[in-house]
Design a protein around this motif. Structure first.
Motif, short mmCIF file in Angstrom:
data_model
loop_
_atom_site.label_atom_id
_atom_site.label_comp_id
_atom_site.label_asym_id
_atom_site.label_seq_id
_atom_site.Cartn_x
_atom_site.Cartn_y
_atom_site.Cartn_z
N LEU A 168 -15.63 13.08 11.94
CA LEU A 168 -15.62 11.67 12.32
C LEU A 168 -15.05 11.43 13.71
O LEU A 168 -15.30 10.40 14.32
CB LEU A 168 -14.83 10.84 11.29
N GLY A 169 -14.25 12.38 14.18
CA GLY A 169 -13.63 12.21 15.48
C GLY A 169 -12.47 11.24 15.48
O GLY A 169 -12.03 10.76 16.52
N GLU A 170 -11.95 10.91 14.30
CA GLU A 170 -10.84 9.97 14.20
C GLU A 170 -9.92 10.42 13.07
O GLU A 170 -10.29 11.21 12.20
CB GLU A 170 -11.35 8.56 13.92
N THR A 171 -8.69 9.92 13.07
CA THR A 171 -7.71 10.29 12.06
C THR A 171 -8.13 9.79 10.68
O THR A 171 -8.53 8.64 10.52
CB THR A 171 -6.33 9.72 12.42
N GLN A 172 -8.06 10.68 9.71
CA GLN A 172 -8.30 10.33 8.31
C GLN A 172 -7.00 10.58 7.54
O GLN A 172 -6.59 11.72 7.39
CB GLN A 172 -9.44 11.17 7.73
N LYS A 184 -8.02 18.39 13.22
CA LYS A 184 -7.44 17.37 14.09
C LYS A 184 -7.47 15.99 13.43
O LYS A 184 -6.93 15.04 13.98
CB LYS A 184 -8.20 17.30 15.42
N GLU A 185 -8.11 15.89 12.26
CA GLU A 185 -8.37 14.58 11.66
C GLU A 185 -7.54 14.28 10.42
O GLU A 185 -7.09 13.15 10.24
CB GLU A 185 -9.86 14.46 11.30
N PHE A 186 -7.35 15.25 9.54
CA PHE A 186 -6.73 14.98 8.24
C PHE A 186 -5.21 15.03 8.35
O PHE A 186 -4.63 16.09 8.61
CB PHE A 186 -7.22 15.97 7.19
N VAL A 187 -4.59 13.88 8.15
CA VAL A 187 -3.15 13.73 8.31
C VAL A 187 -2.56 13.16 7.03
O VAL A 187 -3.14 12.27 6.41
CB VAL A 187 -2.82 12.81 9.50
#
Length: 345
Positions: free
Chosen positions: A27-31, A68-71
């Motif tokens: 997605l290119g964004e934080t999930q 880089k996305e899954f937090v």
């Protein structure tokens, strides 16, 4: 693969498991993995704010595999520090040059690989993979459009590698399920792999599948929960793909699982896209990895098949490695003292 075998595996998963989650890193964004209804409470130690803090960015999946996305918002700073200190190093060394060849992007870029003897190295550049190899090192062998890289892993603990994947599996698990895995979380938090309060030997294995080809797999995760507690199947299966690897583990769950020994546990790989549609390079290679050894293993060989469309070979012929790279307009900081350079694109 025989059609009958694939159909049997599909039937096993359909009969025994419900899909719990499926995420793709694209997605290119934080999930955020953030479904706790209890406010700031750590899913691993059970402590709450302000007894513990949640200031650090806790990655639900390791950055070492390109996440880089899954937090996670339910991993406290103390647990985050513990996992980084005790698990990440072994995971990095187990994956070894596979992260370079698969071009897995981390926060500092694609990692370079340097052989222990200093005679070989691999770097990823704007022109592709650059392999530097000293004469007589036998680091690579080439046949047609396939190169076999003969690497060696740095010393790592197999048990710590397995724990790394268990930690990721618990990080992605819906919070309400964590009540069934408190022993597992406590086991992950133990300071020593040698002395443990928990017997996890029946679980300490991985189904590891290698998919040949140029970066065939996105970072993708699946979770499956057992449908029927009366059936002899594992409660929670976790599958993760990245680069060229698919790793499948059973997550320890003493509350839900009642196996007397490891021979009762069915080791069945989840059917994957490439099982159904085939791989244009070679078939998927499947291994059962026993990961129960707590001490570090040294000089573990790692042989990787690398397919390429174009390759350029450059002999030193009296020139320095700097001169060869400059002539080819390759911007590379890492240098090898030998004079044999291979530029693979």
């Amino acid at each position: 693969m025989q059609i009958e075998e694939l159909e049997s595996r599909v039937k096993y998963f359909a009969d025994n498991y419900n899909p719990l989650f499926h995420y793709i890193h694209n997605l290119g964004e934080t999930q955020y993995v953030d479904d706790s209804d209890e406010g700031k409470v750590c899913r691993f130690c059970g402590k709450r704010y302000p007894e513990v803090t949640f200031k650090k960015k806790a990655h639900a999946l390791s950055e070492l595999i390109g996440n880089k996305e899954f937090v996670s918002r339910t991993e406290c700073d103390i647990c985050n520090l513990h996992f980084g200190k005790h698990l990440e190093d072994s995971l990095s060394k187990y994956l070894g040059c596979g992260r370079t060849i698969s071009q897995i992007m981390t926060k500092t870029g694609v990692p370079s690989y340097k052989s222990k003897d200093g005679n070989s190295r691999i770097d990823f550049t704007e022109k592709g993979l650059v392999i530097q190899e000293a004469d007589g090192s036998n680091f690579t062998e080439v046949k047609d459009h396939q190169m076999i890289v003969h690497a060696v892993r740095q010393a790592y603990s197999p048990l710590s590698v397995y724990k790394s994947f268990v930690k990721m599996a618990l990080s992605m698990l819906p919070y309400q399920e964590m009540v069934n895995f408190m022993d597992t979380a406590a086991w992950l938090k133990e300071e020593s792999n040698i002395i443990s309060k928990y017997d996890m030997r029946n679980y300490e294995w991985m189904i590891e599948r290698f998919v040949p080809g140029p970066h065939p797999l996105p970072l993708e995760v699946w979770g499956f929960l057992r449908k029927d507690d009366s059936k002899l199947s594992l409660y929670y299966l976790f599958v993760i793909s990245f680069g060229n690897l698919i790793e499948q583990i059973a997550v320890p769950c003493h509350i839900k699982d009642t196996f007397e020994n490891e021979t009762d546990i069915p080791l069945i790989p989840m059917p994957h896209f490439y099982d159904f549609h085939g791989n244009p390079f070679d078939p998927i290679n499947t291994d059962i990895k026993i990961m129960s050894f707590p001490d570090k293993i040294k000089d573990d060989p790692l042989n990787i098949s690398l397919y390429f469309n174009n390759a350029e070979y450059h002999e030193g012929n009296g020139r320095s490695i700097d001169e060869v790279l400059e002539e080819e307009n390759i911007n590379l900081k890492g240098r090898l003292k030998g004079y044999h350079n291979k530029d693979n694109m």
